[in-house]
Design an enzyme around this catalytic site. Structure first.
Site, PDB file in Angstrom:
ATOM      1  N   ARG A 253      46.484  41.611  48.401  1.00 49.58           N
ATOM      2  CA  ARG A 253      47.285  40.401  48.680  1.00 49.58           C
ATOM      3  C   ARG A 253      48.728  40.857  48.798  1.00 49.58           C
ATOM      4  O   ARG A 253      49.278  41.426  47.840  1.00 49.58           O
ATOM      5  CB  ARG A 253      47.131  39.364  47.567  1.00 49.58           C
ATOM      6  CG  ARG A 253      48.171  38.267  47.672  1.00 49.58           C
ATOM      7  CD  ARG A 253      47.912  37.084  46.786  1.00 49.58           C
ATOM      8  NE  ARG A 253      46.795  36.298  47.284  1.00 49.58           N
ATOM      9  CZ  ARG A 253      46.514  35.062  46.876  1.00 49.58           C
ATOM     10  NH1 ARG A 253      47.270  34.477  45.964  1.00 49.58           N
ATOM     11  NH2 ARG A 253      45.492  34.410  47.369  1.00 49.58           N
TER      12      ARG A 253
ATOM     13  N   HIS B  78      44.732  34.175  55.874  1.00 49.92           N
ATOM     14  CA  HIS B  78      43.961  34.155  54.621  1.00 49.92           C
ATOM     15  C   HIS B  78      42.482  33.930  54.971  1.00 49.92           C
ATOM     16  O   HIS B  78      41.927  32.867  54.710  1.00 49.92           O
ATOM     17  CB  HIS B  78      44.502  33.024  53.729  1.00 49.92           C
ATOM     18  CG  HIS B  78      44.068  33.090  52.301  1.00 49.92           C
ATOM     19  ND1 HIS B  78      43.370  34.148  51.753  1.00 49.92           N
ATOM     20  CD2 HIS B  78      44.242  32.196  51.279  1.00 49.92           C
ATOM     21  CE1 HIS B  78      43.143  33.901  50.464  1.00 49.92           C
ATOM     22  NE2 HIS B  78      43.656  32.739  50.165  1.00 49.92           N
TER      23      HIS B  78
ATOM     24  N   GLN C 226      39.727  32.632  52.460  1.00 46.22           N
ATOM     25  CA  GLN C 226      39.783  31.202  52.171  1.00 46.22           C
ATOM     26  C   GLN C 226      39.062  30.402  53.256  1.00 46.22           C
ATOM     27  O   GLN C 226      38.370  29.427  52.973  1.00 46.22           O
ATOM     28  CB  GLN C 226      41.252  30.762  52.074  1.00 46.22           C
ATOM     29  CG  GLN C 226      41.411  29.302  51.732  1.00 46.22           C
ATOM     30  CD  GLN C 226      40.920  28.947  50.336  1.00 46.22           C
ATOM     31  OE1 GLN C 226      41.283  29.611  49.374  1.00 46.22           O
ATOM     32  NE2 GLN C 226      40.101  27.908  50.214  1.00 46.22           N
TER      33      GLN C 226
ATOM     34  N   ASP D 119      48.187  21.970  52.648  1.00 43.18           N
ATOM     35  CA  ASP D 119      48.532  23.157  51.857  1.00 43.18           C
ATOM     36  C   ASP D 119      49.969  22.953  51.369  1.00 43.18           C
ATOM     37  O   ASP D 119      50.685  22.056  51.846  1.00 43.18           O
ATOM     38  CB  ASP D 119      48.410  24.418  52.736  1.00 43.18           C
ATOM     39  CG  ASP D 119      48.591  25.719  51.949  1.00 43.18           C
ATOM     40  OD1 ASP D 119      48.551  25.689  50.699  1.00 43.18           O
ATOM     41  OD2 ASP D 119      48.791  26.774  52.598  1.00 43.18           O
TER      42      ASP D 119
ATOM     43  N   CYS E  74      43.385  24.538  50.006  1.00 43.20           N
ATOM     44  CA  CYS E  74      43.001  25.844  49.452  1.00 43.20           C
ATOM     45  C   CYS E  74      43.394  25.977  47.982  1.00 43.20           C
ATOM     46  O   CYS E  74      42.844  26.806  47.270  1.00 43.20           O
ATOM     47  CB  CYS E  74      43.596  26.973  50.282  1.00 43.20           C
ATOM     48  SG  CYS E  74      45.409  26.991  50.282  1.00 43.20           S
TER      49      CYS E  74
ATOM     50  N   ARG F  25      34.918  30.135  46.885  1.00 43.53           N
ATOM     51  CA  ARG F  25      35.580  31.439  47.003  1.00 43.53           C
ATOM     52  C   ARG F  25      34.723  32.523  46.361  1.00 43.53           C
ATOM     53  O   ARG F  25      34.626  33.640  46.872  1.00 43.53           O
ATOM     54  CB  ARG F  25      36.970  31.401  46.352  1.00 43.53           C
ATOM     55  CG  ARG F  25      38.010  30.614  47.125  1.00 43.53           C
ATOM     56  CD  ARG F  25      38.313  31.226  48.489  1.00 43.53           C
ATOM     57  NE  ARG F  25      38.767  32.593  48.385  1.00 43.53           N
ATOM     58  CZ  ARG F  25      40.020  32.973  48.114  1.00 43.53           C
ATOM     59  NH1 ARG F  25      40.955  32.054  47.962  1.00 43.53           N
ATOM     60  NH2 ARG F  25      40.348  34.252  48.037  1.00 43.53           N
TER      61      ARG F  25
HETATM   62  N1   CP Z   1      43.496  29.639  47.460  1.00 45.65           N
HETATM   63  C1   CP Z   1      43.944  30.785  46.895  1.00 45.65           C
HETATM   64  O1   CP Z   1      43.922  31.856  47.494  1.00 45.65           O
HETATM   65  O2   CP Z   1      44.372  30.643  45.617  1.00 45.65           O
HETATM   66  P1   CP Z   1      45.094  31.745  44.731  1.00 45.65           P
HETATM   67  O3   CP Z   1      46.484  31.893  45.240  1.00 45.65           O
HETATM   68  O4   CP Z   1      45.034  31.173  43.346  1.00 45.65           O
HETATM   69  O5   CP Z   1      44.327  33.032  44.837  1.00 45.65           O
HETATM   70  N1  NVA Z   2      50.057  29.034  52.023  1.00 46.42           N
HETATM   71  C1  NVA Z   2      49.859  29.356  50.623  1.00 46.42           C
HETATM   72  C2  NVA Z   2      48.417  29.632  50.348  1.00 46.42           C
HETATM   73  C3  NVA Z   2      48.094  29.929  48.907  1.00 46.42           C
HETATM   74  C4  NVA Z   2      46.670  30.251  48.682  1.00 46.42           C
HETATM   75  C5  NVA Z   2      50.721  30.558  50.247  1.00 46.42           C
HETATM   76  O1  NVA Z   2      50.739  31.533  51.002  1.00 46.42           O
HETATM   77  O2  NVA Z   2      51.388  30.498  49.207  1.00 46.42           O
END
Ligand code: CP
Ligand code: NVA
Length: 306
Positions: free
Chosen positions: A106, A133, A136, A224, A263, A291
């Protein structure tokens, strides 16, 4: 994306055919049904999970997923390893490849992910970048189809920022053949090249400045956060996005059976109200649970088990 070993990276839906994505979802469904009765297909396997940003669902689903498949996972926060102290991504990729069987990353810039994948000898899995992502999206398609059947030809409405999740929905619309409406302020539109790619490849993507118009006939409404991890200008974004809150009035303009997806994490009272998030059309906690099941399918696929 195949590696010389025959194993595969999971970075972007565009690297997979529809048949491969469907294969992952079929296995995710199976893994969900068989949870608790499985043998250990990943016995002895190790996953490194590298996080430049925080996480609840991604970290826990990969860590629990590896455990349930018989393997093990190592949490490596940016400041726990030498990436945070200037070690290069290629060197990190080469070194981790000597220790583990797969790497989940990540990170901020998407090029960090593609660079890691370029130099790693083991599969690399995208756990979210500033651009997309895809893990997701697998969970999202699965939850939609569990509740409403095939997503092809249905209408999904994205409401809010044109962010990494919006880019992922655009690519998914092309691969899975659903119609995507984007209710996004002009200044926050998603990646133009991604929209162009999807449209050139037959996707139906429509932009709306006004959320009320976008949700007419919607089978799913997706929101989101208005300020993604690492984004600046929070106050300007919130001001631009204030008319895009998903609330009861907006839900009432969609099909009465429209699902609400997010998400998570949600910012209650900003992009979505409590009444929608906790209401009867919301499937956000099934979505979060999925997930785990999709992560297990991705791990098995990347490591050549399915
Ligand atoms: N939806 C998602 O990826 O959540 P986190 O940021 O908690 O991993
Ligand atoms: N758009 C959000 C998604 C989190 C899972 C971010 O990148 O923070």
């Amino acid at each position: 994306m195949p590696l010389p070993s025959g194993k595969r990276h999971f970075l972007d839906f565009r690297d997979l055919s529809y048949a491969e994505l469907r294969h992952l979802l079929i296995h995710a469904e199976r893994l969900k049904k068989e949870r608790g009765t499985q043998d250990a297909p990943l016995a002895g396997k190790k996953l490194a999970m590298v996080f430049e940003k925080p996480s609840t669902r991604t970290r826990v689903s990969f860590e629990v997923g590896m455990y349930e498949l018989g393997g093990t996972a190592l949490y490596l926060g940016k400041n726990d390893i030498q990436i945070g102290h200037g070690e290069s991504i290629p060197d990190t990729a080469r070194v981790l490849s000597r220790f583990v069987d797969a790497i989940m990353l990540r990170c901020h810039g998407h090029d960090t992910l593609t660079n890691l994948a370029k130099y790693a000898d083991v599969p690399v899995i995208n756990g979210l970048t500033d651009y997309n992502h895809p893990c997701q999206l697998l969970a999202d398609i699965l939850v939609f189809e569990e509740h409403r059947g095939p997503i092809a030809a249905k209408t999904v409405v994205w409401v809010g920022d044109g962010n990494n999740m919006a880019n992922s929905w655009i690519v998914a619309a092309q691969r899975f053949g659903f119609v995507l409406h984007l209710a996004v302020p002009h200044a926050l539109r998603p990646c133009a090249q991604t929209v162009e790619w999807a449209q050139e490849n037959g996707a139906t993507i429509r932009f709306f400045e006004n959320a009320d118009d976008a949700v007419k006939g919607a089978h799913a409404i997706v929101a989101d956060t208005w300020v993604s991890m690492g984004q600046s200008g929070a106050e300007e974004r919130k001001a631009l996005l204030a008319p895009y809150q998903v609330n009861d009035a907006l839900m009432a303009k969609a099909d009465p059976k429209a699902l609400f997806l997010h998400c998570l994490p949600a910012h209650r009272g900003e992009e979505v109200t409590d009444s929608v998030l906790d209401g009867p059309q919301s499937v956000v906690f099934d979505e979060a649970e999925n997930r785990l099941h999709v992560q297990k399918a991705v791990l098995l696929w990347c490591l050549g088990v399915i």
